[in-house]
Design an enzyme around this catalytic site. Structure first.
Site, short mmCIF file in Angstrom:
data_model
loop_
_atom_site.label_atom_id
_atom_site.label_comp_id
_atom_site.label_asym_id
_atom_site.label_seq_id
_atom_site.Cartn_x
_atom_site.Cartn_y
_atom_site.Cartn_z
CD GLU A 47 -2.55 1.56 2.50
OE1 GLU A 47 -3.37 2.52 2.50
OE2 GLU A 47 -2.30 0.88 3.50
CG ASP A 121 -1.35 15.95 -2.32
OD1 ASP A 121 -2.09 16.49 -3.17
OD2 ASP A 121 -0.68 16.58 -1.50
#
Length: 219
Positions: A47, A121
């Site tokens: 991840e 982001d």
């Protein structure tokens, strides 16, 4: 630096499930995750931008016969996932503290079975496209690390980032988009994730934001 952060950084130094600068494995782990860190041949799932590691640890709980690695640069964040895994005796999870731009220094070709990009982001400005974790620059880095039948999963609350990523993936001849949804919790995919949510996912969902999800693979 606060005393709390100092304590957390010290615990990261001592915890064997954290791989970071200053530890011998940090320089030699590439290609050796199964043999050295996990000491088993099980598939590796990574991840990116894992934050506090809720998703990484949650997957590790549900899939004990797979190995999970959360990657993040913030030591105070991965401390949470690291300490949770330690407290619960979860041994099929580890955390790599590094910048994602340097990921290829730590994973060899065909070493990863699945890759998750969760709530990164969005870098909305056009000039920041190359910083998006789903941009061509990053896709070229992920491609050799993933096994031939390996999956790439992407979750976000950001509609613009999702549409950008979906359009990019669909335009590439080397990517097969297996499925996607603009409303994850009303989709066929939701039960596959066992209700595991990151802190940001819960925050966005509580505000009424629809979660987008995409699953694909390189071909």
């Amino acid at each position: 630096m606060s005393r709390k952060k100092l304590v957390r950084f010290q615990e990261n130094d001592e915890n064997p499930n954290v791989i970071q600068a200053g530890k011998p494995l940090f320089e030699t782990i590439k290609g050796n995750w199964n043999e050295v860190q996990f000491q088993n041949p099980n598939p590796i799932v990574v991840e990116l931008a894992c934050g506090r590691g809720e998703f990484t640890v949650g997957l590790a709980r549900n899939f004990p016969h797979q190995n999970f690695i959360g990657v993040d640069i913030k030591g105070s964040r991965i401390w949470k996932g690291s300490s949770t895994a330690t407290a619960e005796g979860i041994h099929n999870v580890a955390f790599l503290r590094t910048q994602i731009e340097l990921l290829e220094k730590y994973f060899a070709s065909d070493e990863i079975s699945e890759l998750w990009i969760t709530f990164p982001d969005p870098f909305p400005r056009d000039g920041d496209e190359k910083r998006r974790l789903t941009s061509p620059r990053f896709l070229e880095m992920y491609k050799p690390m993933l096994k031939n039948d390996g999956f790439l999963h992407f979750k976000t609350d950001n509609t613009d980032l999702f549409n950008y990523s979906l359009e990019l993936f669909q335009s590439r001849v080397d990517i097969e988009v297996i499925g996607f949804t603009h409303d994850f919790y009303q989709s066929e995919w939701k039960d596959d994730h066992f209700g595991i949510q990151t802190r940001y996912e819960k925050m966005f969902s509580d505000k009424g934001e629809k979660i987008k999800y995409l699953k694909c693979r390189f071909i």
